[in-house]
Write a protein that holds these residues in place. Sequence first.
Motif: not given
Length: 505
Positions: A77-84
């Motif tokens: 989902p686009a509103d979930l932060p993606k890190e790493g």
Amino acid sequence: MTAETGMLNFRLRSFAFSGIEARPVWVEVQISTGLPAFLIVGLPDKAVAEARERVRAALTSIGLALPVKRILVNLVPADLPKEGAHFDLPIAMALLAAMGVIPAEEAARYAALGELSLDGRLNPVSGVLSAALEAAAMGMGLACPAGQGEEALCGGDIAILAAPDLLSLINHFNGLQVLTPPTFSPIASSAGMPSGPDLSDIKGMQTGRRALEIAAAGGHSLLLSGPPGAGKSMLAARLVGLLPDLSAVESLEVSRIYSAAGLLPGGRPLRRPPSREPHHSASLPALVGGGGKARPGEISLAHHGVLFLDELPEFSRAALEALRQPLETGRVSIARAAAHVTYPARFQLVAAMNPCRCGYIGDALRECRKAPRCAEDYMARISGPLLDRMDLHVAMQPYEPLSYMTEAEGESTQAVAARVATARHQQATRQGDVVNAVAALDSLQVSPAAQDMAQSVAARFRFSARGYTRLLRVARTIADLAAEAWVEPAHVAEAATFRVRGGGQ
């Protein structure tokens, strides 16, 4: 994959992480006509946004080039932060499937995570164990770096592609080579093999050794106080060697935390209780967890193990007060504007401190001019509620060098650990997977006479309800070490000597 009006679409599973939990993410790729571009959208952080350059370079190194078209990668989902950087591999695999380099139907059976080097090698990433558990729940396989195949095996019975580089993964999907499934490396059993320094190195200190054995047998918190050179740190360093191996469930819990922190050694699950010794300059986020990405703190890294705080009063007041809730609940919740995560934190607290700043209160030849006021001010750095959560208080006395040298060698760690294991077995038989330090009162099997004595002691020394409960829990551990079915007055009497502050002298 579909082909419509010159567009190629493919999507692959990967994961974003919240604490130790892996949240499924779709990595969608669209290759369409238009001005050449390579875009990544879906709330990526800088490391994810830079994946386009690492993916481009990795493909170039193996003789592949991206099509001169508009490439759009969407993380759903686009509103979930993606890190790493672990999104490198799923982005590359999704692109290769969309380009027809690897069979899309086969690639869709796997979730993926891994960081790409510019030459196409796969580098280790954090969170593989949690990702494997989530992949198993979804009935999917997992593609990951080769060095973390054994870690992924702990997640369940799933198909694992542990590839050393991107080219070997492509060849595997196209049937040109077969990646060997990872297996657990043979290691010697740690049962009966204590870790760290041995107790036999310590001569004398009978009270301190007894407190250490009780703490290990019941999982109790321990406070050691005494002048410099009394042996506080030396005793504390030997506690973890007395603890039994982690159970399968405990090993999985601890390994997930270390995997999320990127600290899992060699990708192997932990089998021994962890031991953490943060310096007294540690900040509150370092101790309990937090920071910009809500990382696990020392109390979570010590889950099912030992947290040793040397020079306890020198820690910041805020950091010490933050320990109070985790000591009771066994978990810590970190609330930030951008993240709200909960980490396990069922740790065994062991602390050491001097009786005052100079350390020599009571010694007329060496104490400072501020005595006894300096001792009161120094102890005031530690709040009463935190001291109330310490099950065992031991005031240690210094040894004269000559008497220390003539003392006989003490019992070994292996001998004491055997008694601790027997006591732990009795606890497991009586109350399941719950150590005495957190056991319910109605499971302790306290005789009426012992209960009367405990109430008298609590009234005499004005214990709180928590102090009374912890007194009985320590007495229960003493009874277990004596192989007694019921807690008797003698057990309560010994527990009281450790419960009263300044006891154990």
